[in-house]
Design a protein around this motif. Structure first.
Motif, mmCIF file in Angstrom:
data_model
loop_
_atom_site.group_PDB
_atom_site.id
_atom_site.type_symbol
_atom_site.label_atom_id
_atom_site.label_comp_id
_atom_site.label_asym_id
_atom_site.label_seq_id
_atom_site.Cartn_x
_atom_site.Cartn_y
_atom_site.Cartn_z
ATOM 1 N N LEU A 30 0.829 -1.194 0.000
ATOM 2 C CA LEU A 30 0.000 0.000 0.000
ATOM 3 C C LEU A 30 0.867 1.250 0.000
ATOM 4 C CD1 LEU A 30 -2.562 -1.043 2.750
ATOM 5 C CD2 LEU A 30 -2.942 -1.027 0.298
ATOM 6 N N SER A 31 0.421 2.273 -0.686
ATOM 7 C CA SER A 31 1.137 3.542 -0.672
ATOM 8 C C SER A 31 0.760 4.322 0.588
ATOM 9 C CB SER A 31 0.780 4.360 -1.907
ATOM 10 O OG SER A 31 -0.553 4.836 -1.817
ATOM 11 N N LEU A 32 1.548 5.315 0.913
ATOM 12 C CA LEU A 32 1.226 6.148 2.080
ATOM 13 C C LEU A 32 -0.136 6.810 1.911
ATOM 14 C CD1 LEU A 32 4.611 7.877 2.956
ATOM 15 C CD2 LEU A 32 3.361 6.196 4.298
ATOM 16 N N LEU A 33 -0.454 7.227 0.705
ATOM 17 C CA LEU A 33 -1.744 7.854 0.453
ATOM 18 C C LEU A 33 -2.889 6.892 0.763
ATOM 19 C CD1 LEU A 33 -3.224 10.352 -0.462
ATOM 20 C CD2 LEU A 33 -2.974 9.566 -2.815
ATOM 21 N N GLU A 34 -2.739 5.631 0.352
ATOM 22 C CA GLU A 34 -3.767 4.629 0.637
ATOM 23 C C GLU A 34 -3.886 4.383 2.138
ATOM 24 O OE1 GLU A 34 -3.863 1.556 -3.038
ATOM 25 O OE2 GLU A 34 -1.924 1.788 -2.043
ATOM 26 N N LEU A 35 -2.752 4.307 2.828
ATOM 27 C CA LEU A 35 -2.771 4.101 4.279
ATOM 28 C C LEU A 35 -3.445 5.273 4.979
ATOM 29 C CD1 LEU A 35 0.819 2.684 4.775
ATOM 30 C CD2 LEU A 35 -1.325 1.403 4.898
ATOM 31 N N GLU A 36 -3.169 6.476 4.500
ATOM 32 C CA GLU A 36 -3.792 7.668 5.075
ATOM 33 C C GLU A 36 -5.292 7.671 4.795
ATOM 34 O OE1 GLU A 36 -2.502 12.239 5.378
ATOM 35 O OE2 GLU A 36 -2.748 11.511 3.324
ATOM 36 N N ASP A 37 -5.680 7.331 3.570
ATOM 37 C CA ASP A 37 -7.099 7.288 3.208
ATOM 38 C C ASP A 37 -7.872 6.281 4.056
ATOM 39 O OD1 ASP A 37 -6.782 9.232 1.278
ATOM 40 O OD2 ASP A 37 -6.765 7.833 -0.409
ATOM 41 N N ARG A 38 -7.204 5.198 4.456
ATOM 42 C CA ARG A 38 -7.841 4.165 5.285
ATOM 43 C C ARG A 38 -7.804 4.493 6.771
ATOM 44 N NH1 ARG A 38 -6.268 -1.579 2.479
ATOM 45 N NH2 ARG A 38 -6.733 -0.942 0.364
ATOM 46 N N GLY A 39 -7.209 5.635 7.125
ATOM 47 C CA GLY A 39 -7.164 6.050 8.517
ATOM 48 C C GLY A 39 -6.132 5.313 9.353
ATOM 49 N N LEU A 40 -5.131 4.703 8.689
ATOM 50 C CA LEU A 40 -4.124 3.948 9.421
ATOM 51 C C LEU A 40 -2.931 4.804 9.834
ATOM 52 C CD1 LEU A 40 -4.142 0.706 7.272
ATOM 53 C CD2 LEU A 40 -5.211 1.073 9.493
ATOM 54 N N VAL A 41 -2.625 5.828 9.054
ATOM 55 C CA VAL A 41 -1.496 6.699 9.358
ATOM 56 C C VAL A 41 -1.895 8.152 9.165
ATOM 57 C CG1 VAL A 41 0.215 4.975 8.647
ATOM 58 C CG2 VAL A 41 -0.533 6.708 7.010
#
Length: 62
Positions: A30-41
């Motif tokens: 997963l990219s950082l953007l995807e992780l951010e979009d999922r509320g993980l980071v």
């Protein structure tokens, strides 16, 4: 991912345990953007810093 980048050895440190290894494998795709979009980071692009978001530990158990 290009074929060439797959052949490059990685210097990642070993995982502490099997759960951590599985999490690292899942997050690796997963990219950082995807992780951010999922509320993980939470990603502070100005400071170039990534921190765990409140949902990170909750999602790790899945």
């Amino acid at each position: 991912m290009s074929e060439k980048s797959r052949d490059v050895p990685r210097d990642d440190p070993p995982s502490v345990d099997e759960d951590t290894a599985k999490l690292r494998l899942r997050l690796n795709h997963l990219s950082l953007l995807e992780l951010e979009d999922r509320g993980l980071v939470k990603w502070d692009r100005d400071k170039d810093v990534v921190r765990k978001a409140p949902n990170f530990d909750e999602n790790q158990r899945r």
